[in-house]
Design an enzyme around this catalytic site. Structure first.
Site, PDB file in Angstrom:
ATOM      1  N   CYS A 129       0.837  -1.190   0.000  1.00 16.17           N
ATOM      2  CA  CYS A 129       0.000   0.000   0.000  1.00 16.17           C
ATOM      3  C   CYS A 129       0.875   1.243   0.000  1.00 16.17           C
ATOM      4  O   CYS A 129       2.080   1.178  -0.191  1.00 16.17           O
ATOM      5  CB  CYS A 129      -0.908  -0.007   1.238  1.00 16.17           C
ATOM      6  SG  CYS A 129      -1.884  -1.528   1.404  1.00 16.17           S
TER       7      CYS A 129
ATOM      8  N   ILE B 227      -5.031  -7.184  -0.761  1.00 14.74           N
ATOM      9  CA  ILE B 227      -4.417  -8.453  -1.153  1.00 14.74           C
ATOM     10  C   ILE B 227      -4.950  -9.597  -0.292  1.00 14.74           C
ATOM     11  O   ILE B 227      -5.329 -10.646  -0.792  1.00 14.74           O
ATOM     12  CB  ILE B 227      -2.880  -8.384  -1.007  1.00 14.74           C
ATOM     13  CG1 ILE B 227      -2.306  -7.236  -1.853  1.00 14.74           C
ATOM     14  CG2 ILE B 227      -2.243  -9.718  -1.382  1.00 14.74           C
ATOM     15  CD1 ILE B 227      -2.432  -7.420  -3.334  1.00 14.74           C
TER      16      ILE B 227
ATOM     17  N   SER C  10       8.970 -12.407  -7.931  1.00 11.97           N
ATOM     18  CA  SER C  10      10.137 -12.137  -8.770  1.00 11.97           C
ATOM     19  C   SER C  10      11.352 -12.872  -8.211  1.00 11.97           C
ATOM     20  O   SER C  10      11.357 -13.331  -7.074  1.00 11.97           O
ATOM     21  CB  SER C  10      10.424 -10.632  -8.836  1.00 11.97           C
ATOM     22  OG  SER C  10      11.230 -10.223  -7.749  1.00 11.97           O
ATOM     23  N   GLY C  11      12.389 -12.957  -9.031  1.00 13.35           N
ATOM     24  CA  GLY C  11      13.624 -13.621  -8.621  1.00 13.35           C
ATOM     25  C   GLY C  11      14.660 -12.681  -8.055  1.00 13.35           C
ATOM     26  O   GLY C  11      15.826 -13.076  -7.896  1.00 13.35           O
TER      27      GLY C  11
ATOM     28  N   ASN D 119       2.425  -0.756   5.264  1.00 16.40           N
ATOM     29  CA  ASN D 119       2.652  -1.092   3.859  1.00 16.40           C
ATOM     30  C   ASN D 119       3.472  -2.366   3.803  1.00 16.40           C
ATOM     31  O   ASN D 119       4.580  -2.410   4.341  1.00 16.40           O
ATOM     32  CB  ASN D 119       3.409   0.051   3.167  1.00 16.40           C
ATOM     33  CG  ASN D 119       3.904  -0.329   1.782  1.00 16.40           C
ATOM     34  OD1 ASN D 119       3.306  -1.139   1.094  1.00 16.40           O
ATOM     35  ND2 ASN D 119       5.020   0.263   1.376  1.00 16.40           N
ATOM     36  N   GLY D 120       2.942  -3.410   3.170  1.00 20.73           N
ATOM     37  CA  GLY D 120       3.707  -4.637   3.018  1.00 20.73           C
ATOM     38  C   GLY D 120       2.881  -5.869   3.276  1.00 20.73           C
ATOM     39  O   GLY D 120       1.649  -5.857   3.189  1.00 20.73           O
TER      40      GLY D 120
ATOM     41  N   ASP E 171      -3.370  -9.707   7.797  1.00 20.62           N
ATOM     42  CA  ASP E 171      -2.108  -9.768   8.532  1.00 20.62           C
ATOM     43  C   ASP E 171      -1.914  -8.533   9.402  1.00 20.62           C
ATOM     44  O   ASP E 171      -1.194  -8.586  10.408  1.00 20.62           O
ATOM     45  CB  ASP E 171      -0.924  -9.953   7.572  1.00 20.62           C
ATOM     46  CG  ASP E 171      -0.860  -8.907   6.471  1.00 20.62           C
ATOM     47  OD1 ASP E 171      -1.869  -8.215   6.240  1.00 20.62           O
ATOM     48  OD2 ASP E 171       0.192  -8.787   5.814  1.00 20.62           O
TER      49      ASP E 171
END
Length: 665
Positions: free
Chosen positions: A2, A56, A383-384, A79-80, A104
């Site tokens: 966010c 999410i 992502s990697g 945020n996260g 969460d």
């Protein structure tokens, strides 16, 4: 993921209405959270929080922020993601706690109330930046995750301490008067990015990874400026301590045993990051890192994983066929965007606005575009990122071992080798190489800028000198202003490779790689998740022996072993290419006028940061085809483009007229 913002007024603030600026600050972050907007305010305490929501987990109103704890003691804007929140929830429920929703955020608040802030932080596995107000003690806590995946800017205006996910929100606050930090500007021009321990604006700082700032209004009032607030920062997790400890306690085991341990750890990190109440996918370049993540995702998924890549077929820069081959083998639902060079170039004017500090990693362009593509189908993408920094994937990492051996050669011989590499970098031979039927990867390796750098490395006098040269950028030669000393807390790690990896993890990764991913994804309201940067995987990487990272002249040895359990080596065993775009060709062609105007603007700046004669010579060398100087020029161009955007008239100012019916007391 966010956007967050907050205000803490000094006790002597002249106008309590300044709290209303939280509305404009939060609105500036709407791209980070298009699914909702929330506020909390205490006029009596002089505190305001704002939140833009990208929903999410728990899409209901029970997941809305800012959120107050069950007892009413704490308020958070966060945020996260906390990936192990389900495990924590079960433990907290076992202790008698009840929850109204499934987010969460609610688990975080309960954990902080139950165990205390620092103990709770140590239990969180995730990426986060948050503001937490303690109504009992009247302390504002600002915290950031271990690796610095989520940004948090903090500033002082004299009357208020303000914080936000991005500078564009800070700039909305009344009375904030941005002033260029010339040291930060010089460092950006030398490196291509502003380090985490600096900010492009004076009196603004970024909370460092793994740290907490705890401050009262009185503390803030006693601080002379924003920098003084840093005395109230403490570390709750330290990569310095982790690296030193784990290097002393390296794990033993067979190759198979070590690979299996990594598979279990990374598999858990991937599984926890696949938890979402919205569509989820992954970036897939076909390289080692992204292919490993997608392989572990598909192994744990009952349906094809959505994967995305950019097909960019200009000048041998296209990795899309490799990604498609991996996708076919794993059975993913693959989407490939065939991008014209013109479409890629069209996003360049957007870059200064999206990265609101100057930023010059040219792979920001394909990262932005693949994020834009993915957001059409999913809200979360794995992502990697982190594979190179954790497991030694950059050329400097496997060059280090070779060059260290060459340090034992006589100095005259090393100088001869350096002269030979320098000769190959010159234009006539470079043109000859271009005319030969060589693969794109070989051409990439023989590029003049790479050969010039090799010549420089061969001239290193000792290991410390070699380390400095490996970490240096050729762009430093264009900077006239003396660069500020780097602040390093590097522990004694024993070997050159570990020293390089530590510098990458504490500098390049939070300053470049994670900034690139955060801004590119969030500009498109997409959440990017990085399983390799799970702190348990990072700590494991430091316990590994060196030959599990670099072996037989190749980096990421153990990741290659793990990937080989899922994907045939023939599909991924090729030289590292990176997420490159042909900036050099563009600057001599369709971007020439744009770049020429920016170089002229740099000449007019008059701030003494750049050596303008060297910049002009660099530009002429590139345009005339004597040498590819794109990597040297790109930071100059992006800095000037950022400066033009930042200094343009008519920037929005904070409005104090908004109605805040949803705010607190």
């Amino acid at each position: 993921m966010c956007g967050i913002a907050g205000i803490l007024l000094a006790p002597n603030a002249a106008d309590a209405k300044l709290l209303r600026a939280i509305g404009q600050m939060t609105t500036a972050l709407r791209h980070r959270g298009p699914d909702g907007e929330g506020f909390w305010m205490s006029r009596e305490a002089g505190v305001a929080f704002g939140h833009r929501r990208l929903a999410i987990v728990d899409l209901s109103e029970a997941g809305r922020q800012p959120m107050q704890s069950a007892s009413g003691r704490y308020v958070i804007t966060f945020n996260g993601e906390i990936y192990n929140f389900r495990d924590l929830r079960r433990e907290l429920e076992g202790a008698g706690n009840c929850f109204r929703g499934t987010s969460d955020t609610e688990i975080m608040l309960c954990a902080i109330e139950t165990w205390g802030l620092d103990a709770a932080l140590a239990r969180f596995a995730g990426m986060f930046a948050f503001g937490l107000w303690d109504l009992k003690t009247r302390v504002l806590h600002l915290a950031r995750d271990r690796m610095g995946k989520k940004p948090l800017y903090v500033a002082s205006t004299g009357e208020a301490l303000i914080f936000a996910s991005e500078l564009k929100a800070i700039e909305c606050f009344p009375g904030f008067s941005p002033e260029l930090d010339l040291d930060a500007a010089a460092t950006m021009l030398a490196k291509g990015w502003v380090p985490d321990n600096r900010c492009i604006w004076r009196d603004v700082f970024k909370l460092l990874p793994g740290s907490v700032l705890s401050v009262t209004a009185a503390d803030f009032a006693n601080a002379r400026n924003g920098a003084s607030l840093t005395h109230h920062i403490r570390r709750w997790w330290s990569l310095t301590e982790v690296a030193a400890k784990e290097r002393r306690e390296q794990i033993a085991g067979s190759d198979e045993e070590l690979t299996t341990e990594l598979e279990n750890l990374l598999g858990l990190a991937v599984r926890q990051r696949m938890v979402a109440d919205v569509p989820l996918g992954a970036f897939l370049s076909g390289g080692i890192d992204s292919s490993t993540i997608v392989a572990l995702m598909q192994a744990q998924s009952s349906q094809p994983v959505r994967t995305f890549t950019i097909a960019f077929g200009e000048g041998g820069f296209d990795e899309a066929p490799h990604a498609a081959a991996v996708a076919r083998h794993l059975g993913t639902d693959h989407t490939e965007l065939h991008l014209s060079p013109a479409a890629a170039r069209d996003v360049i004017p957007e870059l200064p606005r999206i990265w609101d500090e100057p930023f010059a990693d040219e792979s920001q362009i394909p990262t932005l575009l693949v994020s834009r593509l993915a957001r059409q189908h999913v809200t979360v993408a794995l992502s990697g990122d982190g594979g190179d920094e954790c497991f030694a994937g950059y050329s400097r990492h496997f060059l280090a071992a070779r060059l260290r051996k060459q340090q034992q050669l006589p100095s005259p011989l090393r100088r001869m080798l350096a002269a030979g590499a320098g000769l190959l970098a010159q234009n006539p031979l470079h043109d000859l190489i271009d005319s030969l039927p060589l693969s794109a990867s070989v051409r990439h390796t023989l590029r003049s800028d790479r050969l010039t750098r090799l010549a420089n490395l061969l001239e290193a006098a000792n290991e410390d000198d070699l380390l400095q040269r490996l970490m240096a950028s050729s762009t430093e030669n264009l900077v006239r202003r003396q660069l500020p000393p780097s602040i390093s807390s590097a522990p004694q790690l024993g070997d050159l490779l570990s020293r390089l990896l530590f510098d990458d993890m504490t500098g390049y990764m939070p300053g470049d790689i994670l900034v690139k991913l955060d801004r590119a994804s969030m500009a498109n309201s997409l959440e990017g998740r990085c399983p390799i940067l799970d702190h348990r995987v990072v700590e494991f990487s430091w316990r590994l022996p060196t030959n599990a990272k670099v072996r037989n002249g190749k980096g990421k040895w153990i990741l290659r072993q793990l990937l080989g359990r899922y994907v045939p080596r023939r599909l991924t065993d090729r030289p590292k290419q990176g997420f490159d775009v042909p900036i050099g060709a563009w600057l001599k062609g369709p971007l020439r006028e744009w770049a020429s105007d920016l170089v002229a603007g740099a000449r007019r700046s008059g701030d003494g940061i750049l050596d303008l004669a060297k910049v002009d010579a660099c530009w002429r060398d590139h345009i005339d085809g004597r040498q590819d100087r794109a990597r040297d020029l790109w930071p100059v161009l992006m800095f000037q483009a950022w400066r033009d955007e930042a200094m343009r008239p008519g920037a929005p100012e904070a409005s104090l007229s908004r109605d805040y019916a949803l705010l607190g007391d």
